[in-house]
Design an enzyme around this catalytic site. Structure first.
Site, PDB file in Angstrom:
ATOM      1  N   ASP A   1     -52.082  39.881  -9.507  1.00 31.59           N
ATOM      2  CA  ASP A   1     -51.749  38.867  -8.499  1.00 31.59           C
ATOM      3  C   ASP A   1     -52.474  39.258  -7.212  1.00 31.59           C
ATOM      4  OD1 ASP A   1     -49.943  38.292 -10.563  1.00 31.59           O
ATOM      5  OD2 ASP A   1     -48.349  37.706  -9.187  1.00 31.59           O
TER       6      ASP A   1
ATOM      7  N   LYS B   1     -50.562  30.652  -7.008  1.00 31.42           N
ATOM      8  CA  LYS B   1     -49.207  31.134  -6.725  1.00 31.42           C
ATOM      9  C   LYS B   1     -48.882  30.884  -5.263  1.00 31.42           C
ATOM     10  CE  LYS B   1     -46.842  35.659  -6.515  1.00 31.42           C
ATOM     11  NZ  LYS B   1     -46.971  37.092  -6.870  1.00 31.42           N
TER      12      LYS B   1
ATOM     13  N   LYS C   1     -47.590  29.327 -10.293  1.00 28.19           N
ATOM     14  CA  LYS C   1     -46.490  30.287 -10.188  1.00 28.19           C
ATOM     15  C   LYS C   1     -45.767  30.085  -8.867  1.00 28.19           C
ATOM     16  CE  LYS C   1     -45.405  35.240  -9.932  1.00 28.19           C
ATOM     17  NZ  LYS C   1     -45.900  36.620 -10.148  1.00 28.19           N
TER      18      LYS C   1
END
Length: 234
Positions: free
Chosen positions: A89, A151, A180
């Site tokens: 991430d 995300k 996400k």
């Protein structure tokens, strides 16, 4: 629906001890989450703790501000890959995005994707700092860089995932890219609403509470209301 299979159990707060990280991995293993998301130094012990459980080990790069140079992000990515990370991430270069330097943002992300060597890369936009137009640019740049997810948040900014942002992000990226939600996902109700809006993975520290809520509802009981979270709580 097994919500645990869509959760990245977050273990990112800076004060967590090695024992607390091990305990968090045990929570993820017990509930069968999609992954844990740990600090870079915790990748190897998390990988050992979760061996054979089916729970993936994710970690963060350029966290939480996205402002480290590309070479540092690449080195960090290579280091966590070597340690056993399954997913990355990465925080995009927020200031460069806001400054309109889109090529630099895309190149920065593409370098991380290349260093990840085929592993899933999720790009954190940190939506609390962006306009809708900037969020759209960020999503498109992440996809063009080869990312697998966009995300919302790190969990350390003033705001987290919102339904409006999830809808916008889902509408912007192609079906090849997933969304996400993280930041403030602390109840089953919130998770399901974000799922309906288009998110398919959820970063949270409230895994046990969310799973307990689902189990209580399946038993026909009224679930307890979780207490509010603090900074660093997904």
């Amino acid at each position: 629906m097994n919500v645990a299979k869509m959760i990245d159990h977050a273990l990112l707060r800076p004060e967590l001890t090695p024992e607390e990280v091990r305990q968090g991995c045990a929570v993820a293993a017990r509930h069968g989450t999609a992954s844990v998301c740990v600090r870079p130094a915790d990748v190897a012990p998390a990988k050992a703790a979760l061996h054979g459980t089916g729970v993936l080990v994710g970690t963060v790069v350029g966290f939480p501000h996205g402002s480290t140079p590309t070479a540092v992000k690449v080195a960090e990515t290579r280091a966590v890959v070597e340690a056993g990370a399954d997913e990355i991430d990465v925080v995009l270069a927020i200031g460069l995005l806001r400054g309109g330097e889109h090529d630099a943002v895309r190149d920065d992300l593409a370098a991380v994707v290349a260093a990840a060597e085929g592993r899933v890369v999720k790009v954190i936009l940190e939506t609390a700092y962006l306009t809708d137009e900037e969020k759209v640019h960020a999503c498109r740049l992440a996809e063009s860089a080869g990312a697998h997810f966009v995300k919302t948040s790190t969990g350390f900014a003033p705001g987290g995932a919102t339904l409006a942002d999830i809808r916008l992000m889902r509408a912007t990226v192609s079906p090849a890219v997933e969304v996400k939600a993280s930041g403030g996902v602390r109840t089953l109700e919130a998770l399901l609403a974000l799922y309906e809006a288009g998110a398919t993975r959820f970063g949270t520290t409230a895994t046990e509470a969310i799973v307990a809520e689902q189990a209580a509802l399946e038993r026909g009981e009224r679930p307890a209301v979780p207490s509010p979270g603090a900074a660093g709580d997904y």
